[in-house]
Motif scaffolding. Structure first.
Motif, mmCIF file in Angstrom:
data_model
loop_
_atom_site.group_PDB
_atom_site.id
_atom_site.type_symbol
_atom_site.label_atom_id
_atom_site.label_comp_id
_atom_site.label_asym_id
_atom_site.label_seq_id
_atom_site.Cartn_x
_atom_site.Cartn_y
_atom_site.Cartn_z
ATOM 1 N N MET A 108 0.826 -1.202 0.000
ATOM 2 C CA MET A 108 0.000 0.000 0.000
ATOM 3 C C MET A 108 0.863 1.256 0.000
ATOM 4 S SD MET A 108 -3.418 -0.712 2.298
ATOM 5 C CE MET A 108 -2.586 -1.322 3.754
ATOM 6 N N ILE A 109 1.971 1.214 0.738
ATOM 7 C CA ILE A 109 2.895 2.341 0.745
ATOM 8 C C ILE A 109 3.489 2.548 -0.651
ATOM 9 C CG2 ILE A 109 5.113 3.159 1.632
ATOM 10 C CD1 ILE A 109 4.431 1.782 4.271
ATOM 11 N N LEU A 110 3.883 1.443 -1.293
ATOM 12 C CA LEU A 110 4.473 1.515 -2.623
ATOM 13 C C LEU A 110 3.471 2.053 -3.639
ATOM 14 C CD1 LEU A 110 6.873 0.869 -4.486
ATOM 15 C CD2 LEU A 110 5.939 -1.431 -4.756
ATOM 16 N N LEU A 111 2.257 1.504 -3.637
ATOM 17 C CA LEU A 111 1.242 1.948 -4.587
ATOM 18 C C LEU A 111 0.781 3.369 -4.294
ATOM 19 C CD1 LEU A 111 -0.932 -1.290 -4.905
ATOM 20 C CD2 LEU A 111 0.652 -0.349 -6.585
ATOM 21 N N GLY A 112 0.700 3.719 -2.989
ATOM 22 C CA GLY A 112 0.312 5.076 -2.624
ATOM 23 C C GLY A 112 1.321 6.093 -3.124
#
Length: 278
Positions: free
Chosen positions: A126-130
């Protein structure tokens, strides 16, 4: 639907209190622009002013009223949580129905995708995609929904597989009842209660996940959600060496905890009420 409404009267006292808290927070978010004492994004007092009659929760480092920010943040946090849960619930529910009813290659493909999603670490992805999609409310909802649809898909699939073995379904099929007919008359009414509970649970998870992303600085900087307010407070230099944390940190932290706890408690009650087997 009328039966579901009647069953809601069986909520425990804790469930009713939780429902009241949730409804209150939702109304505060909807009416935030009308009930906020000050604008949520404009300085209206001295910076880092402690709670007083003029500013009930004090002000932040820019002199913006924290109570107004909390009212506006309620709308953002609830919106993200609700739309994430609905998107994940509808998408996961559709895939779960298809997987459970048709079986075969469709079921294998969907279940392998679910297995892959379950293996992936949620927070790092989620951090990467965010970071990749950029900070906006729409992108946050999409990212959170991508890692939430597997739960309703698995729940609905199990329910559909169980319902397919029931005699009334077999009789309906023997008389020529197709997928659309069974979906309208039997499958949707059968999975709706359990899907409702799942969506409610996903709402609390989405609120916590959004707060986590915002806390890490990956939220929409213009949204002023509770997570972003907490992020701004934590990033203030020397926050714990001053008394500012008493209102700047505690306010969003308590609000997030109260909302998530209320959703968890009412989902527990609804699960027992809507699922007779429990």
């Amino acid at each position: 639907m009328k039966d579901i409404i009647l069953k809601l009267n069986r909520l425990t006292i804790i469930g009713k209190i939780s429902l009241l808290i949730i409804i209150s927070i939702i109304f505060i978010g909807i009416l935030s622009q009308y009930i906020s004492p000050y604008p949520h994004n404009v300085p209206t007092g001295e910076a880092l002013k402690s709670p007083s009659l003029n500013h009930l929760l004090g002000t932040d480092d820019l002199g913006i009223d924290l109570l107004s920010q909390m009212f506006y943040g309620a709308k953002i946090s609830v919106t993200i949580g609700l739309f994430t849960a609905l998107l994940a619930g509808i998408g996961g529910g559709i895939l779960g129905i298809m997987s459970g009813y048709f079986g075969g290659i469709i079921d294998k493909i969907i279940m392998r995708i679910i297995d892959i999603m379950l293996v992936l670490p949620d927070l790092p992805m989620m951090i990467l995609l965010g970071a990749f999609f950029g900070p906006s409310i729409k992108n946050i909802i999409i990212v959170l929904a991508l890692f939430s649809w597997t739960v309703p898909a698995r729940v609905v699939r199990s329910k559909i597989i169980s319902m397919k073995r029931e005699k009334y379904i077999l009789v309906a099929q023997s008389y020529g009842g197709g997928f659309i007919y069974l979906l309208k008359k039997h499958f949707l009414p059968g999975v709706l209660p359990i899907l409702m509970v799942t969506v409610i649970k996903l709402t609390s998870k989405a609120i916590v996940a959004e707060a986590g992303l915002s806390f890490l600085g990956l939220g929409d900087p213009t949204s002023k959600s509770w997570g972003l307010i907490l992020n701004n407070a934590i990033n203030f230099q020397g926050i714990y060496f001053t008394e500012y944390w008493k209102w700047w940190v505690i306010s969003p932290l308590v609000s997030i905890t109260l909302l998530v706890l209320s959703i968890s408690l009412i989902s527990r009650d609804l699960e027992k009420i809507l699922d007779d087997k429990l």
